[in-house]
Design a protein around this motif. Structure first.
Motif, PDB file in Angstrom:
ATOM      1  N   PHE A 180       0.831  -1.206   0.000  1.00 48.11           N
ATOM      2  CA  PHE A 180       0.000   0.000   0.000  1.00 48.11           C
ATOM      3  C   PHE A 180       0.863   1.252   0.000  1.00 48.11           C
ATOM      4  O   PHE A 180       0.536   2.247  -0.640  1.00 48.11           O
ATOM      5  CB  PHE A 180      -0.916   0.009   1.221  1.00 48.11           C
ATOM      6  CG  PHE A 180      -2.245  -0.658   0.992  1.00 48.11           C
ATOM      7  CD1 PHE A 180      -2.759  -0.812  -0.278  1.00 48.11           C
ATOM      8  CD2 PHE A 180      -2.992  -1.127   2.051  1.00 48.11           C
ATOM      9  CE1 PHE A 180      -3.988  -1.426  -0.494  1.00 48.11           C
ATOM     10  CE2 PHE A 180      -4.218  -1.741   1.856  1.00 48.11           C
ATOM     11  CZ  PHE A 180      -4.709  -1.889   0.574  1.00 48.11           C
ATOM     12  N   GLY A 181       1.979   1.199   0.711  1.00 48.06           N
ATOM     13  CA  GLY A 181       2.827   2.374   0.826  1.00 48.06           C
ATOM     14  C   GLY A 181       3.578   2.721  -0.438  1.00 48.06           C
ATOM     15  O   GLY A 181       3.969   3.863  -0.636  1.00 48.06           O
ATOM     16  N   ALA A 182       3.768   1.718  -1.317  1.00 51.07           N
ATOM     17  CA  ALA A 182       4.632   1.919  -2.482  1.00 51.07           C
ATOM     18  C   ALA A 182       3.884   2.284  -3.761  1.00 51.07           C
ATOM     19  O   ALA A 182       4.475   2.867  -4.670  1.00 51.07           O
ATOM     20  CB  ALA A 182       5.453   0.652  -2.727  1.00 51.07           C
ATOM     21  N   LEU A 183       2.596   1.946  -3.834  1.00 49.12           N
ATOM     22  CA  LEU A 183       1.872   2.134  -5.103  1.00 49.12           C
ATOM     23  C   LEU A 183       1.371   3.573  -5.225  1.00 49.12           C
ATOM     24  O   LEU A 183       0.171   3.842  -5.287  1.00 49.12           O
ATOM     25  CB  LEU A 183       0.712   1.135  -5.187  1.00 49.12           C
ATOM     26  CG  LEU A 183       1.097  -0.343  -5.085  1.00 49.12           C
ATOM     27  CD1 LEU A 183      -0.130  -1.237  -5.206  1.00 49.12           C
ATOM     28  CD2 LEU A 183       2.112  -0.711  -6.172  1.00 49.12           C
ATOM     29  N   SER A 184       2.290   4.490  -5.306  1.00 45.62           N
ATOM     30  CA  SER A 184       1.950   5.917  -5.241  1.00 45.62           C
ATOM     31  C   SER A 184       1.240   6.435  -6.484  1.00 45.62           C
ATOM     32  O   SER A 184       0.691   7.536  -6.460  1.00 45.62           O
ATOM     33  CB  SER A 184       3.222   6.740  -4.992  1.00 45.62           C
ATOM     34  OG  SER A 184       4.177   6.478  -6.006  1.00 45.62           O
ATOM     35  N   VAL A 208      -2.181   8.881  -2.559  1.00 49.97           N
ATOM     36  CA  VAL A 208      -2.839  10.192  -2.621  1.00 49.97           C
ATOM     37  C   VAL A 208      -3.576  10.438  -3.937  1.00 49.97           C
ATOM     38  O   VAL A 208      -4.377  11.376  -4.019  1.00 49.97           O
ATOM     39  CB  VAL A 208      -1.819  11.326  -2.370  1.00 49.97           C
ATOM     40  CG1 VAL A 208      -1.323  11.263  -0.940  1.00 49.97           C
ATOM     41  CG2 VAL A 208      -0.662  11.249  -3.361  1.00 49.97           C
ATOM     42  N   LEU A 209      -3.336   9.623  -4.961  1.00 52.01           N
ATOM     43  CA  LEU A 209      -4.038   9.788  -6.238  1.00 52.01           C
ATOM     44  C   LEU A 209      -5.283   8.916  -6.322  1.00 52.01           C
ATOM     45  O   LEU A 209      -6.006   8.951  -7.324  1.00 52.01           O
ATOM     46  CB  LEU A 209      -3.098   9.446  -7.404  1.00 52.01           C
ATOM     47  CG  LEU A 209      -1.838  10.298  -7.540  1.00 52.01           C
ATOM     48  CD1 LEU A 209      -1.024   9.844  -8.747  1.00 52.01           C
ATOM     49  CD2 LEU A 209      -2.190  11.776  -7.674  1.00 52.01           C
ATOM     50  N   LEU A 210      -5.571   8.142  -5.275  1.00 53.61           N
ATOM     51  CA  LEU A 210      -6.653   7.176  -5.307  1.00 53.61           C
ATOM     52  C   LEU A 210      -8.013   7.867  -5.448  1.00 53.61           C
ATOM     53  O   LEU A 210      -8.345   8.780  -4.688  1.00 53.61           O
ATOM     54  CB  LEU A 210      -6.631   6.330  -4.029  1.00 53.61           C
ATOM     55  CG  LEU A 210      -7.188   4.910  -4.106  1.00 53.61           C
ATOM     56  CD1 LEU A 210      -6.409   4.076  -5.106  1.00 53.61           C
ATOM     57  CD2 LEU A 210      -7.144   4.254  -2.729  1.00 53.61           C
ATOM     58  N   GLY A 229      -8.030  10.265   5.541  1.00 57.78           N
ATOM     59  CA  GLY A 229      -8.282  11.667   5.238  1.00 57.78           C
ATOM     60  C   GLY A 229      -7.295  12.273   4.262  1.00 57.78           C
ATOM     61  O   GLY A 229      -7.519  13.373   3.748  1.00 57.78           O
ATOM     62  N   LYS A 230      -6.192  11.578   4.007  1.00 60.82           N
ATOM     63  CA  LYS A 230      -5.198  12.085   3.054  1.00 60.82           C
ATOM     64  C   LYS A 230      -5.573  11.766   1.606  1.00 60.82           C
ATOM     65  O   LYS A 230      -4.944  12.280   0.677  1.00 60.82           O
ATOM     66  CB  LYS A 230      -3.829  11.491   3.372  1.00 60.82           C
ATOM     67  CG  LYS A 230      -3.287  11.899   4.735  1.00 60.82           C
ATOM     68  CD  LYS A 230      -1.933  11.258   5.021  1.00 60.82           C
ATOM     69  CE  LYS A 230      -1.402  11.670   6.380  1.00 60.82           C
ATOM     70  NZ  LYS A 230      -0.095  11.034   6.686  1.00 60.82           N
TER      71      LYS A 230
END
Length: 596
Positions: A180-184, A208-210, A229-230
């Motif tokens: 989850f942390g890497a798929l930016s 953040v682009l989700l 919330g991010k």
């Protein structure tokens, strides 16, 4: 939902091809590494009834002749592989399948940008960790198969991935925090309909682009991370049907682009945060079947675009905020099975677009506000099981165009109001009240009725002959009254074939008399009945064989009557309780009759 996701993803694959036209103008032969990888994949497929891989032959070039394969013209490397179970064929979409496993050699397709093996239904086994080598991959669709195992930890290297759909498989385990942390670059993530467990990683806040997050139908547990919330681009959030607990984070109110919020069927506790007013784009809010407590925040009335608000089956309490009357776009309110008290706010009369108002099974009191007369689009009004002490059904309800009116257990007394005779109500439930008198002759004018429940009242006398005019009626419940006389007006009811055939009839605990119609099986209204409950009446005579031979009958209760004679032979497996307490009855499944 599933069909729309499949159709959308099919279109995404098509749009991907159209947006990369040069990639499919082949000028170089297929690269040997890619050719080998694709043939290994084909080798692992043991069944391909629609011949999706038929063109993949040794004698042809994979870039120019293999269906579902697209290559980059300058390098000859495969950039697109799409063999979905939903395929377009002459303006039709064909639904097919393939059986087999995913080959780890597919990880050698180093230039691959799109991989769509969705909806093949029967791909089994794990996702090979070698897929983590597909560093150019932007779209990965593997949903609707029978894949098992967990999300490979190697997926953390798919840093260009924009859309990932693994839904409707049999995958399990927790999702690695590192993934989850890497798929930016991820904009859409679909993991629904699996058996994933453990908490939703806090690292999800790095996506953040989700825009779309679908995790419904799994076994995720723990709290919703505050980092949610991010995700300020999020428009679609579905975490329903999991085991999520804890409170709703205040940070959820930051998601100003969120259109759909589904958190139903979880174990979420605490109050709905006042920050919910920040969801300024929200149209669909589904929080039903949780353990939410406390009062509704007044800020709920600040959702300018909300259309559907579903909060049923929680432990919410207190008064309904009058500010809900500000929600001009609202079409549906489902607040049933809570602990709301006080009066229904008169401001609800301002909800001009409201089609459904369900406040049933609460602790609301007082009269129904006459301002609701203004709700000219209202189709369903359900206030059942509230201590409203209505005494009478308000006459102004006649001015609404209701399809469903449910006022069970609301304290209604007296007789049925005559305005019902000119209504177009289809579903009417007035059970559990203190209604009395005869069933009026004008009941036959209510020809739109499909469901009628007048049980647990004090009606008496016989069913009027006009009852036969209810040609659309399919479910009838009159149990626990003081009705008497024959049953013919019910069994002889007219139909509008195939509509108007009974599904269920419950006439128990009355004083109906006379024999059961011996030609009951020939009556059009009884042709497909599934439930016939006639217990605790004063029926006499023998049991007609046609009753026991009704082809769809699943539940029959003739107990506690005055029926006699031998029970006719029958194929259905009715229990002894069906016939109990009829002193003159004998024969299987009761004791045999005495020989004369």
């Amino acid at each position: 939902m599933e069909i729309s996701i499949h159709s959308k993803t099919f279109l995404l694959s098509l749009l991907f091809i159209l947006s990369h036209p040069l990639s499919f103008l082949v000028s170089q032969a297929c690269h040997s590494v890619d050719r080998e990888a694709l043939l290994h994949f084909k080798h692992n497929i043991i069944s391909d009834p629609s011949k999706l891989l038929h063109s993949w032959s040794l004698s042809s070039d994979c870039c120019s002749a293999w269906e579902g394969v697209g290559c980059d013209p300058s390098s000859g490397r495969v950039v697109h592989l799409s063999r979905s179970g939903l395929i377009s064929d002459n303006d039709f979409i064909v639904d097919t399948y393939m059986s087999g496993t995913l080959s780890p050699f597919l990880g050698n397709l180093s230039s691959l940008q799109l991989l769509d093996l969705s909806n093949l239904k029967n791909l089994k086994g794990p996702i090979p960790p070698e897929f983590g080598k597909l560093s150019n991959l932007t779209h990965l669709f593997l949903y609707t198969n029978k894949l098992r195992g967990s999300v490979p930890w190697t997926f953390q290297y798919l840093f260009r991935l924009e859309k990932l759909y693994l839904g409707n498989n049999d995958m399990s385990g927790s999702v690695p925090n590192s993934v989850f942390g890497a798929l930016s670059s991820l904009s859409e993530l679909g993991l629904s309909g699996n058996r994933f467990s453990g908490p939703i990683p806090n690292s999800i806040g790095k996506l953040v682009l989700l825009t779309k997050l679908e995790l419904q139908g799994n076994k995720f547990s723990g709290r919703i991370p505050t980092s949610i919330g991010k995700l300020k681009s999020l428009t679609y959030l579905d975490l329903s049907q999991n085991r999520i607990s804890g409170r709703l984070p205040q940070s959820i109110g930051v998601l100003s682009r969120l259109v759909l919020l589904y958190l139903n069927h979880n174990k979420i506790t605490g109050a709905i945060p006042s920050s919910i007013s920040g969801l300024s784009s929200l149209r669909f809010c589904q929080l039903s079947e949780n353990k939410l407590r406390g009062t509704l925040p007044a800020s709920l009335g600040q959702l300018p675009k909300i259309e559907r608000l579903l909060l049923e089956n929680n432990k919410l309490s207190g008064k309904l905020p009058a500010t809900i009357g500000h929600l001009a776009t609202l079409t549906d309110i489902f607040f049933s099975k809570n602990r709301f008290s006080g009066k229904i706010p008169s401001s609800f009369g301002n909800l001009h677009n409201l089609q459904t108002l369900d406040l049933s099974r609460n602790r609301l009191s007082g009269q129904i506000p006459p301002q609701l007369e203004k709700l000219q689009r209202l189709q369903t009004l359900d206030l059942s099981s509230n201590p409203l002490r209505l005494v009478s059904i308000p006459s102004w309800l006649s001015k609404l165009k209701l399809f469903r009116l449910l006022l069970a257990k609301t304290g209604v007394k007296g007789q049925l109001p005559m305005w019902l005779s000119s209504s177009s109500i289809s579903i009417l439930d007035l059970s559990g009240n203190a209604l009395a008198g005869k069933l009026p002759h004008w009941i036959g004018n209510m020809t739109s009725l499909s469901f009628l429940n007048l049980s647990n009242n004090a009606f008496h006398s016989s069913i009027p002959i006009e009852f036969i005019n209810l040609s659309l009626l399919m479910d009838l419940d009159l149990h626990s009254n003081k009705f008497s006389g024959p049953l013919d007006s019910i069994f002889f009811k007219q139909t509008q074939d195939p509509l108007g055939q009974f599904n269920s009839i419950d006439l128990s605990n009355n004083m109906f008399t006379g024999p059961i119609d011996e030609h009951i099986g020939e009556r059009p209204a009884m042709a497909s009945i599934k439930s016939l409950i006639l217990s605790s009446n004063k029926l006499i005579g023998t049991i007609p064989k046609q009753v026991l031979d009704l082809k769809d009958l699943q539940q029959l209760d003739l107990s506690k009557n005055q029926l006699n004679g031998e029970i006719p032979p029958h194929k259905a497996n009715f229990p002894v309780s069906t016939f109990m307490d009829n002193p003159g009855l004998c024969g299987a499944p009761l004791p045999p009759c005495n020989p004369s």
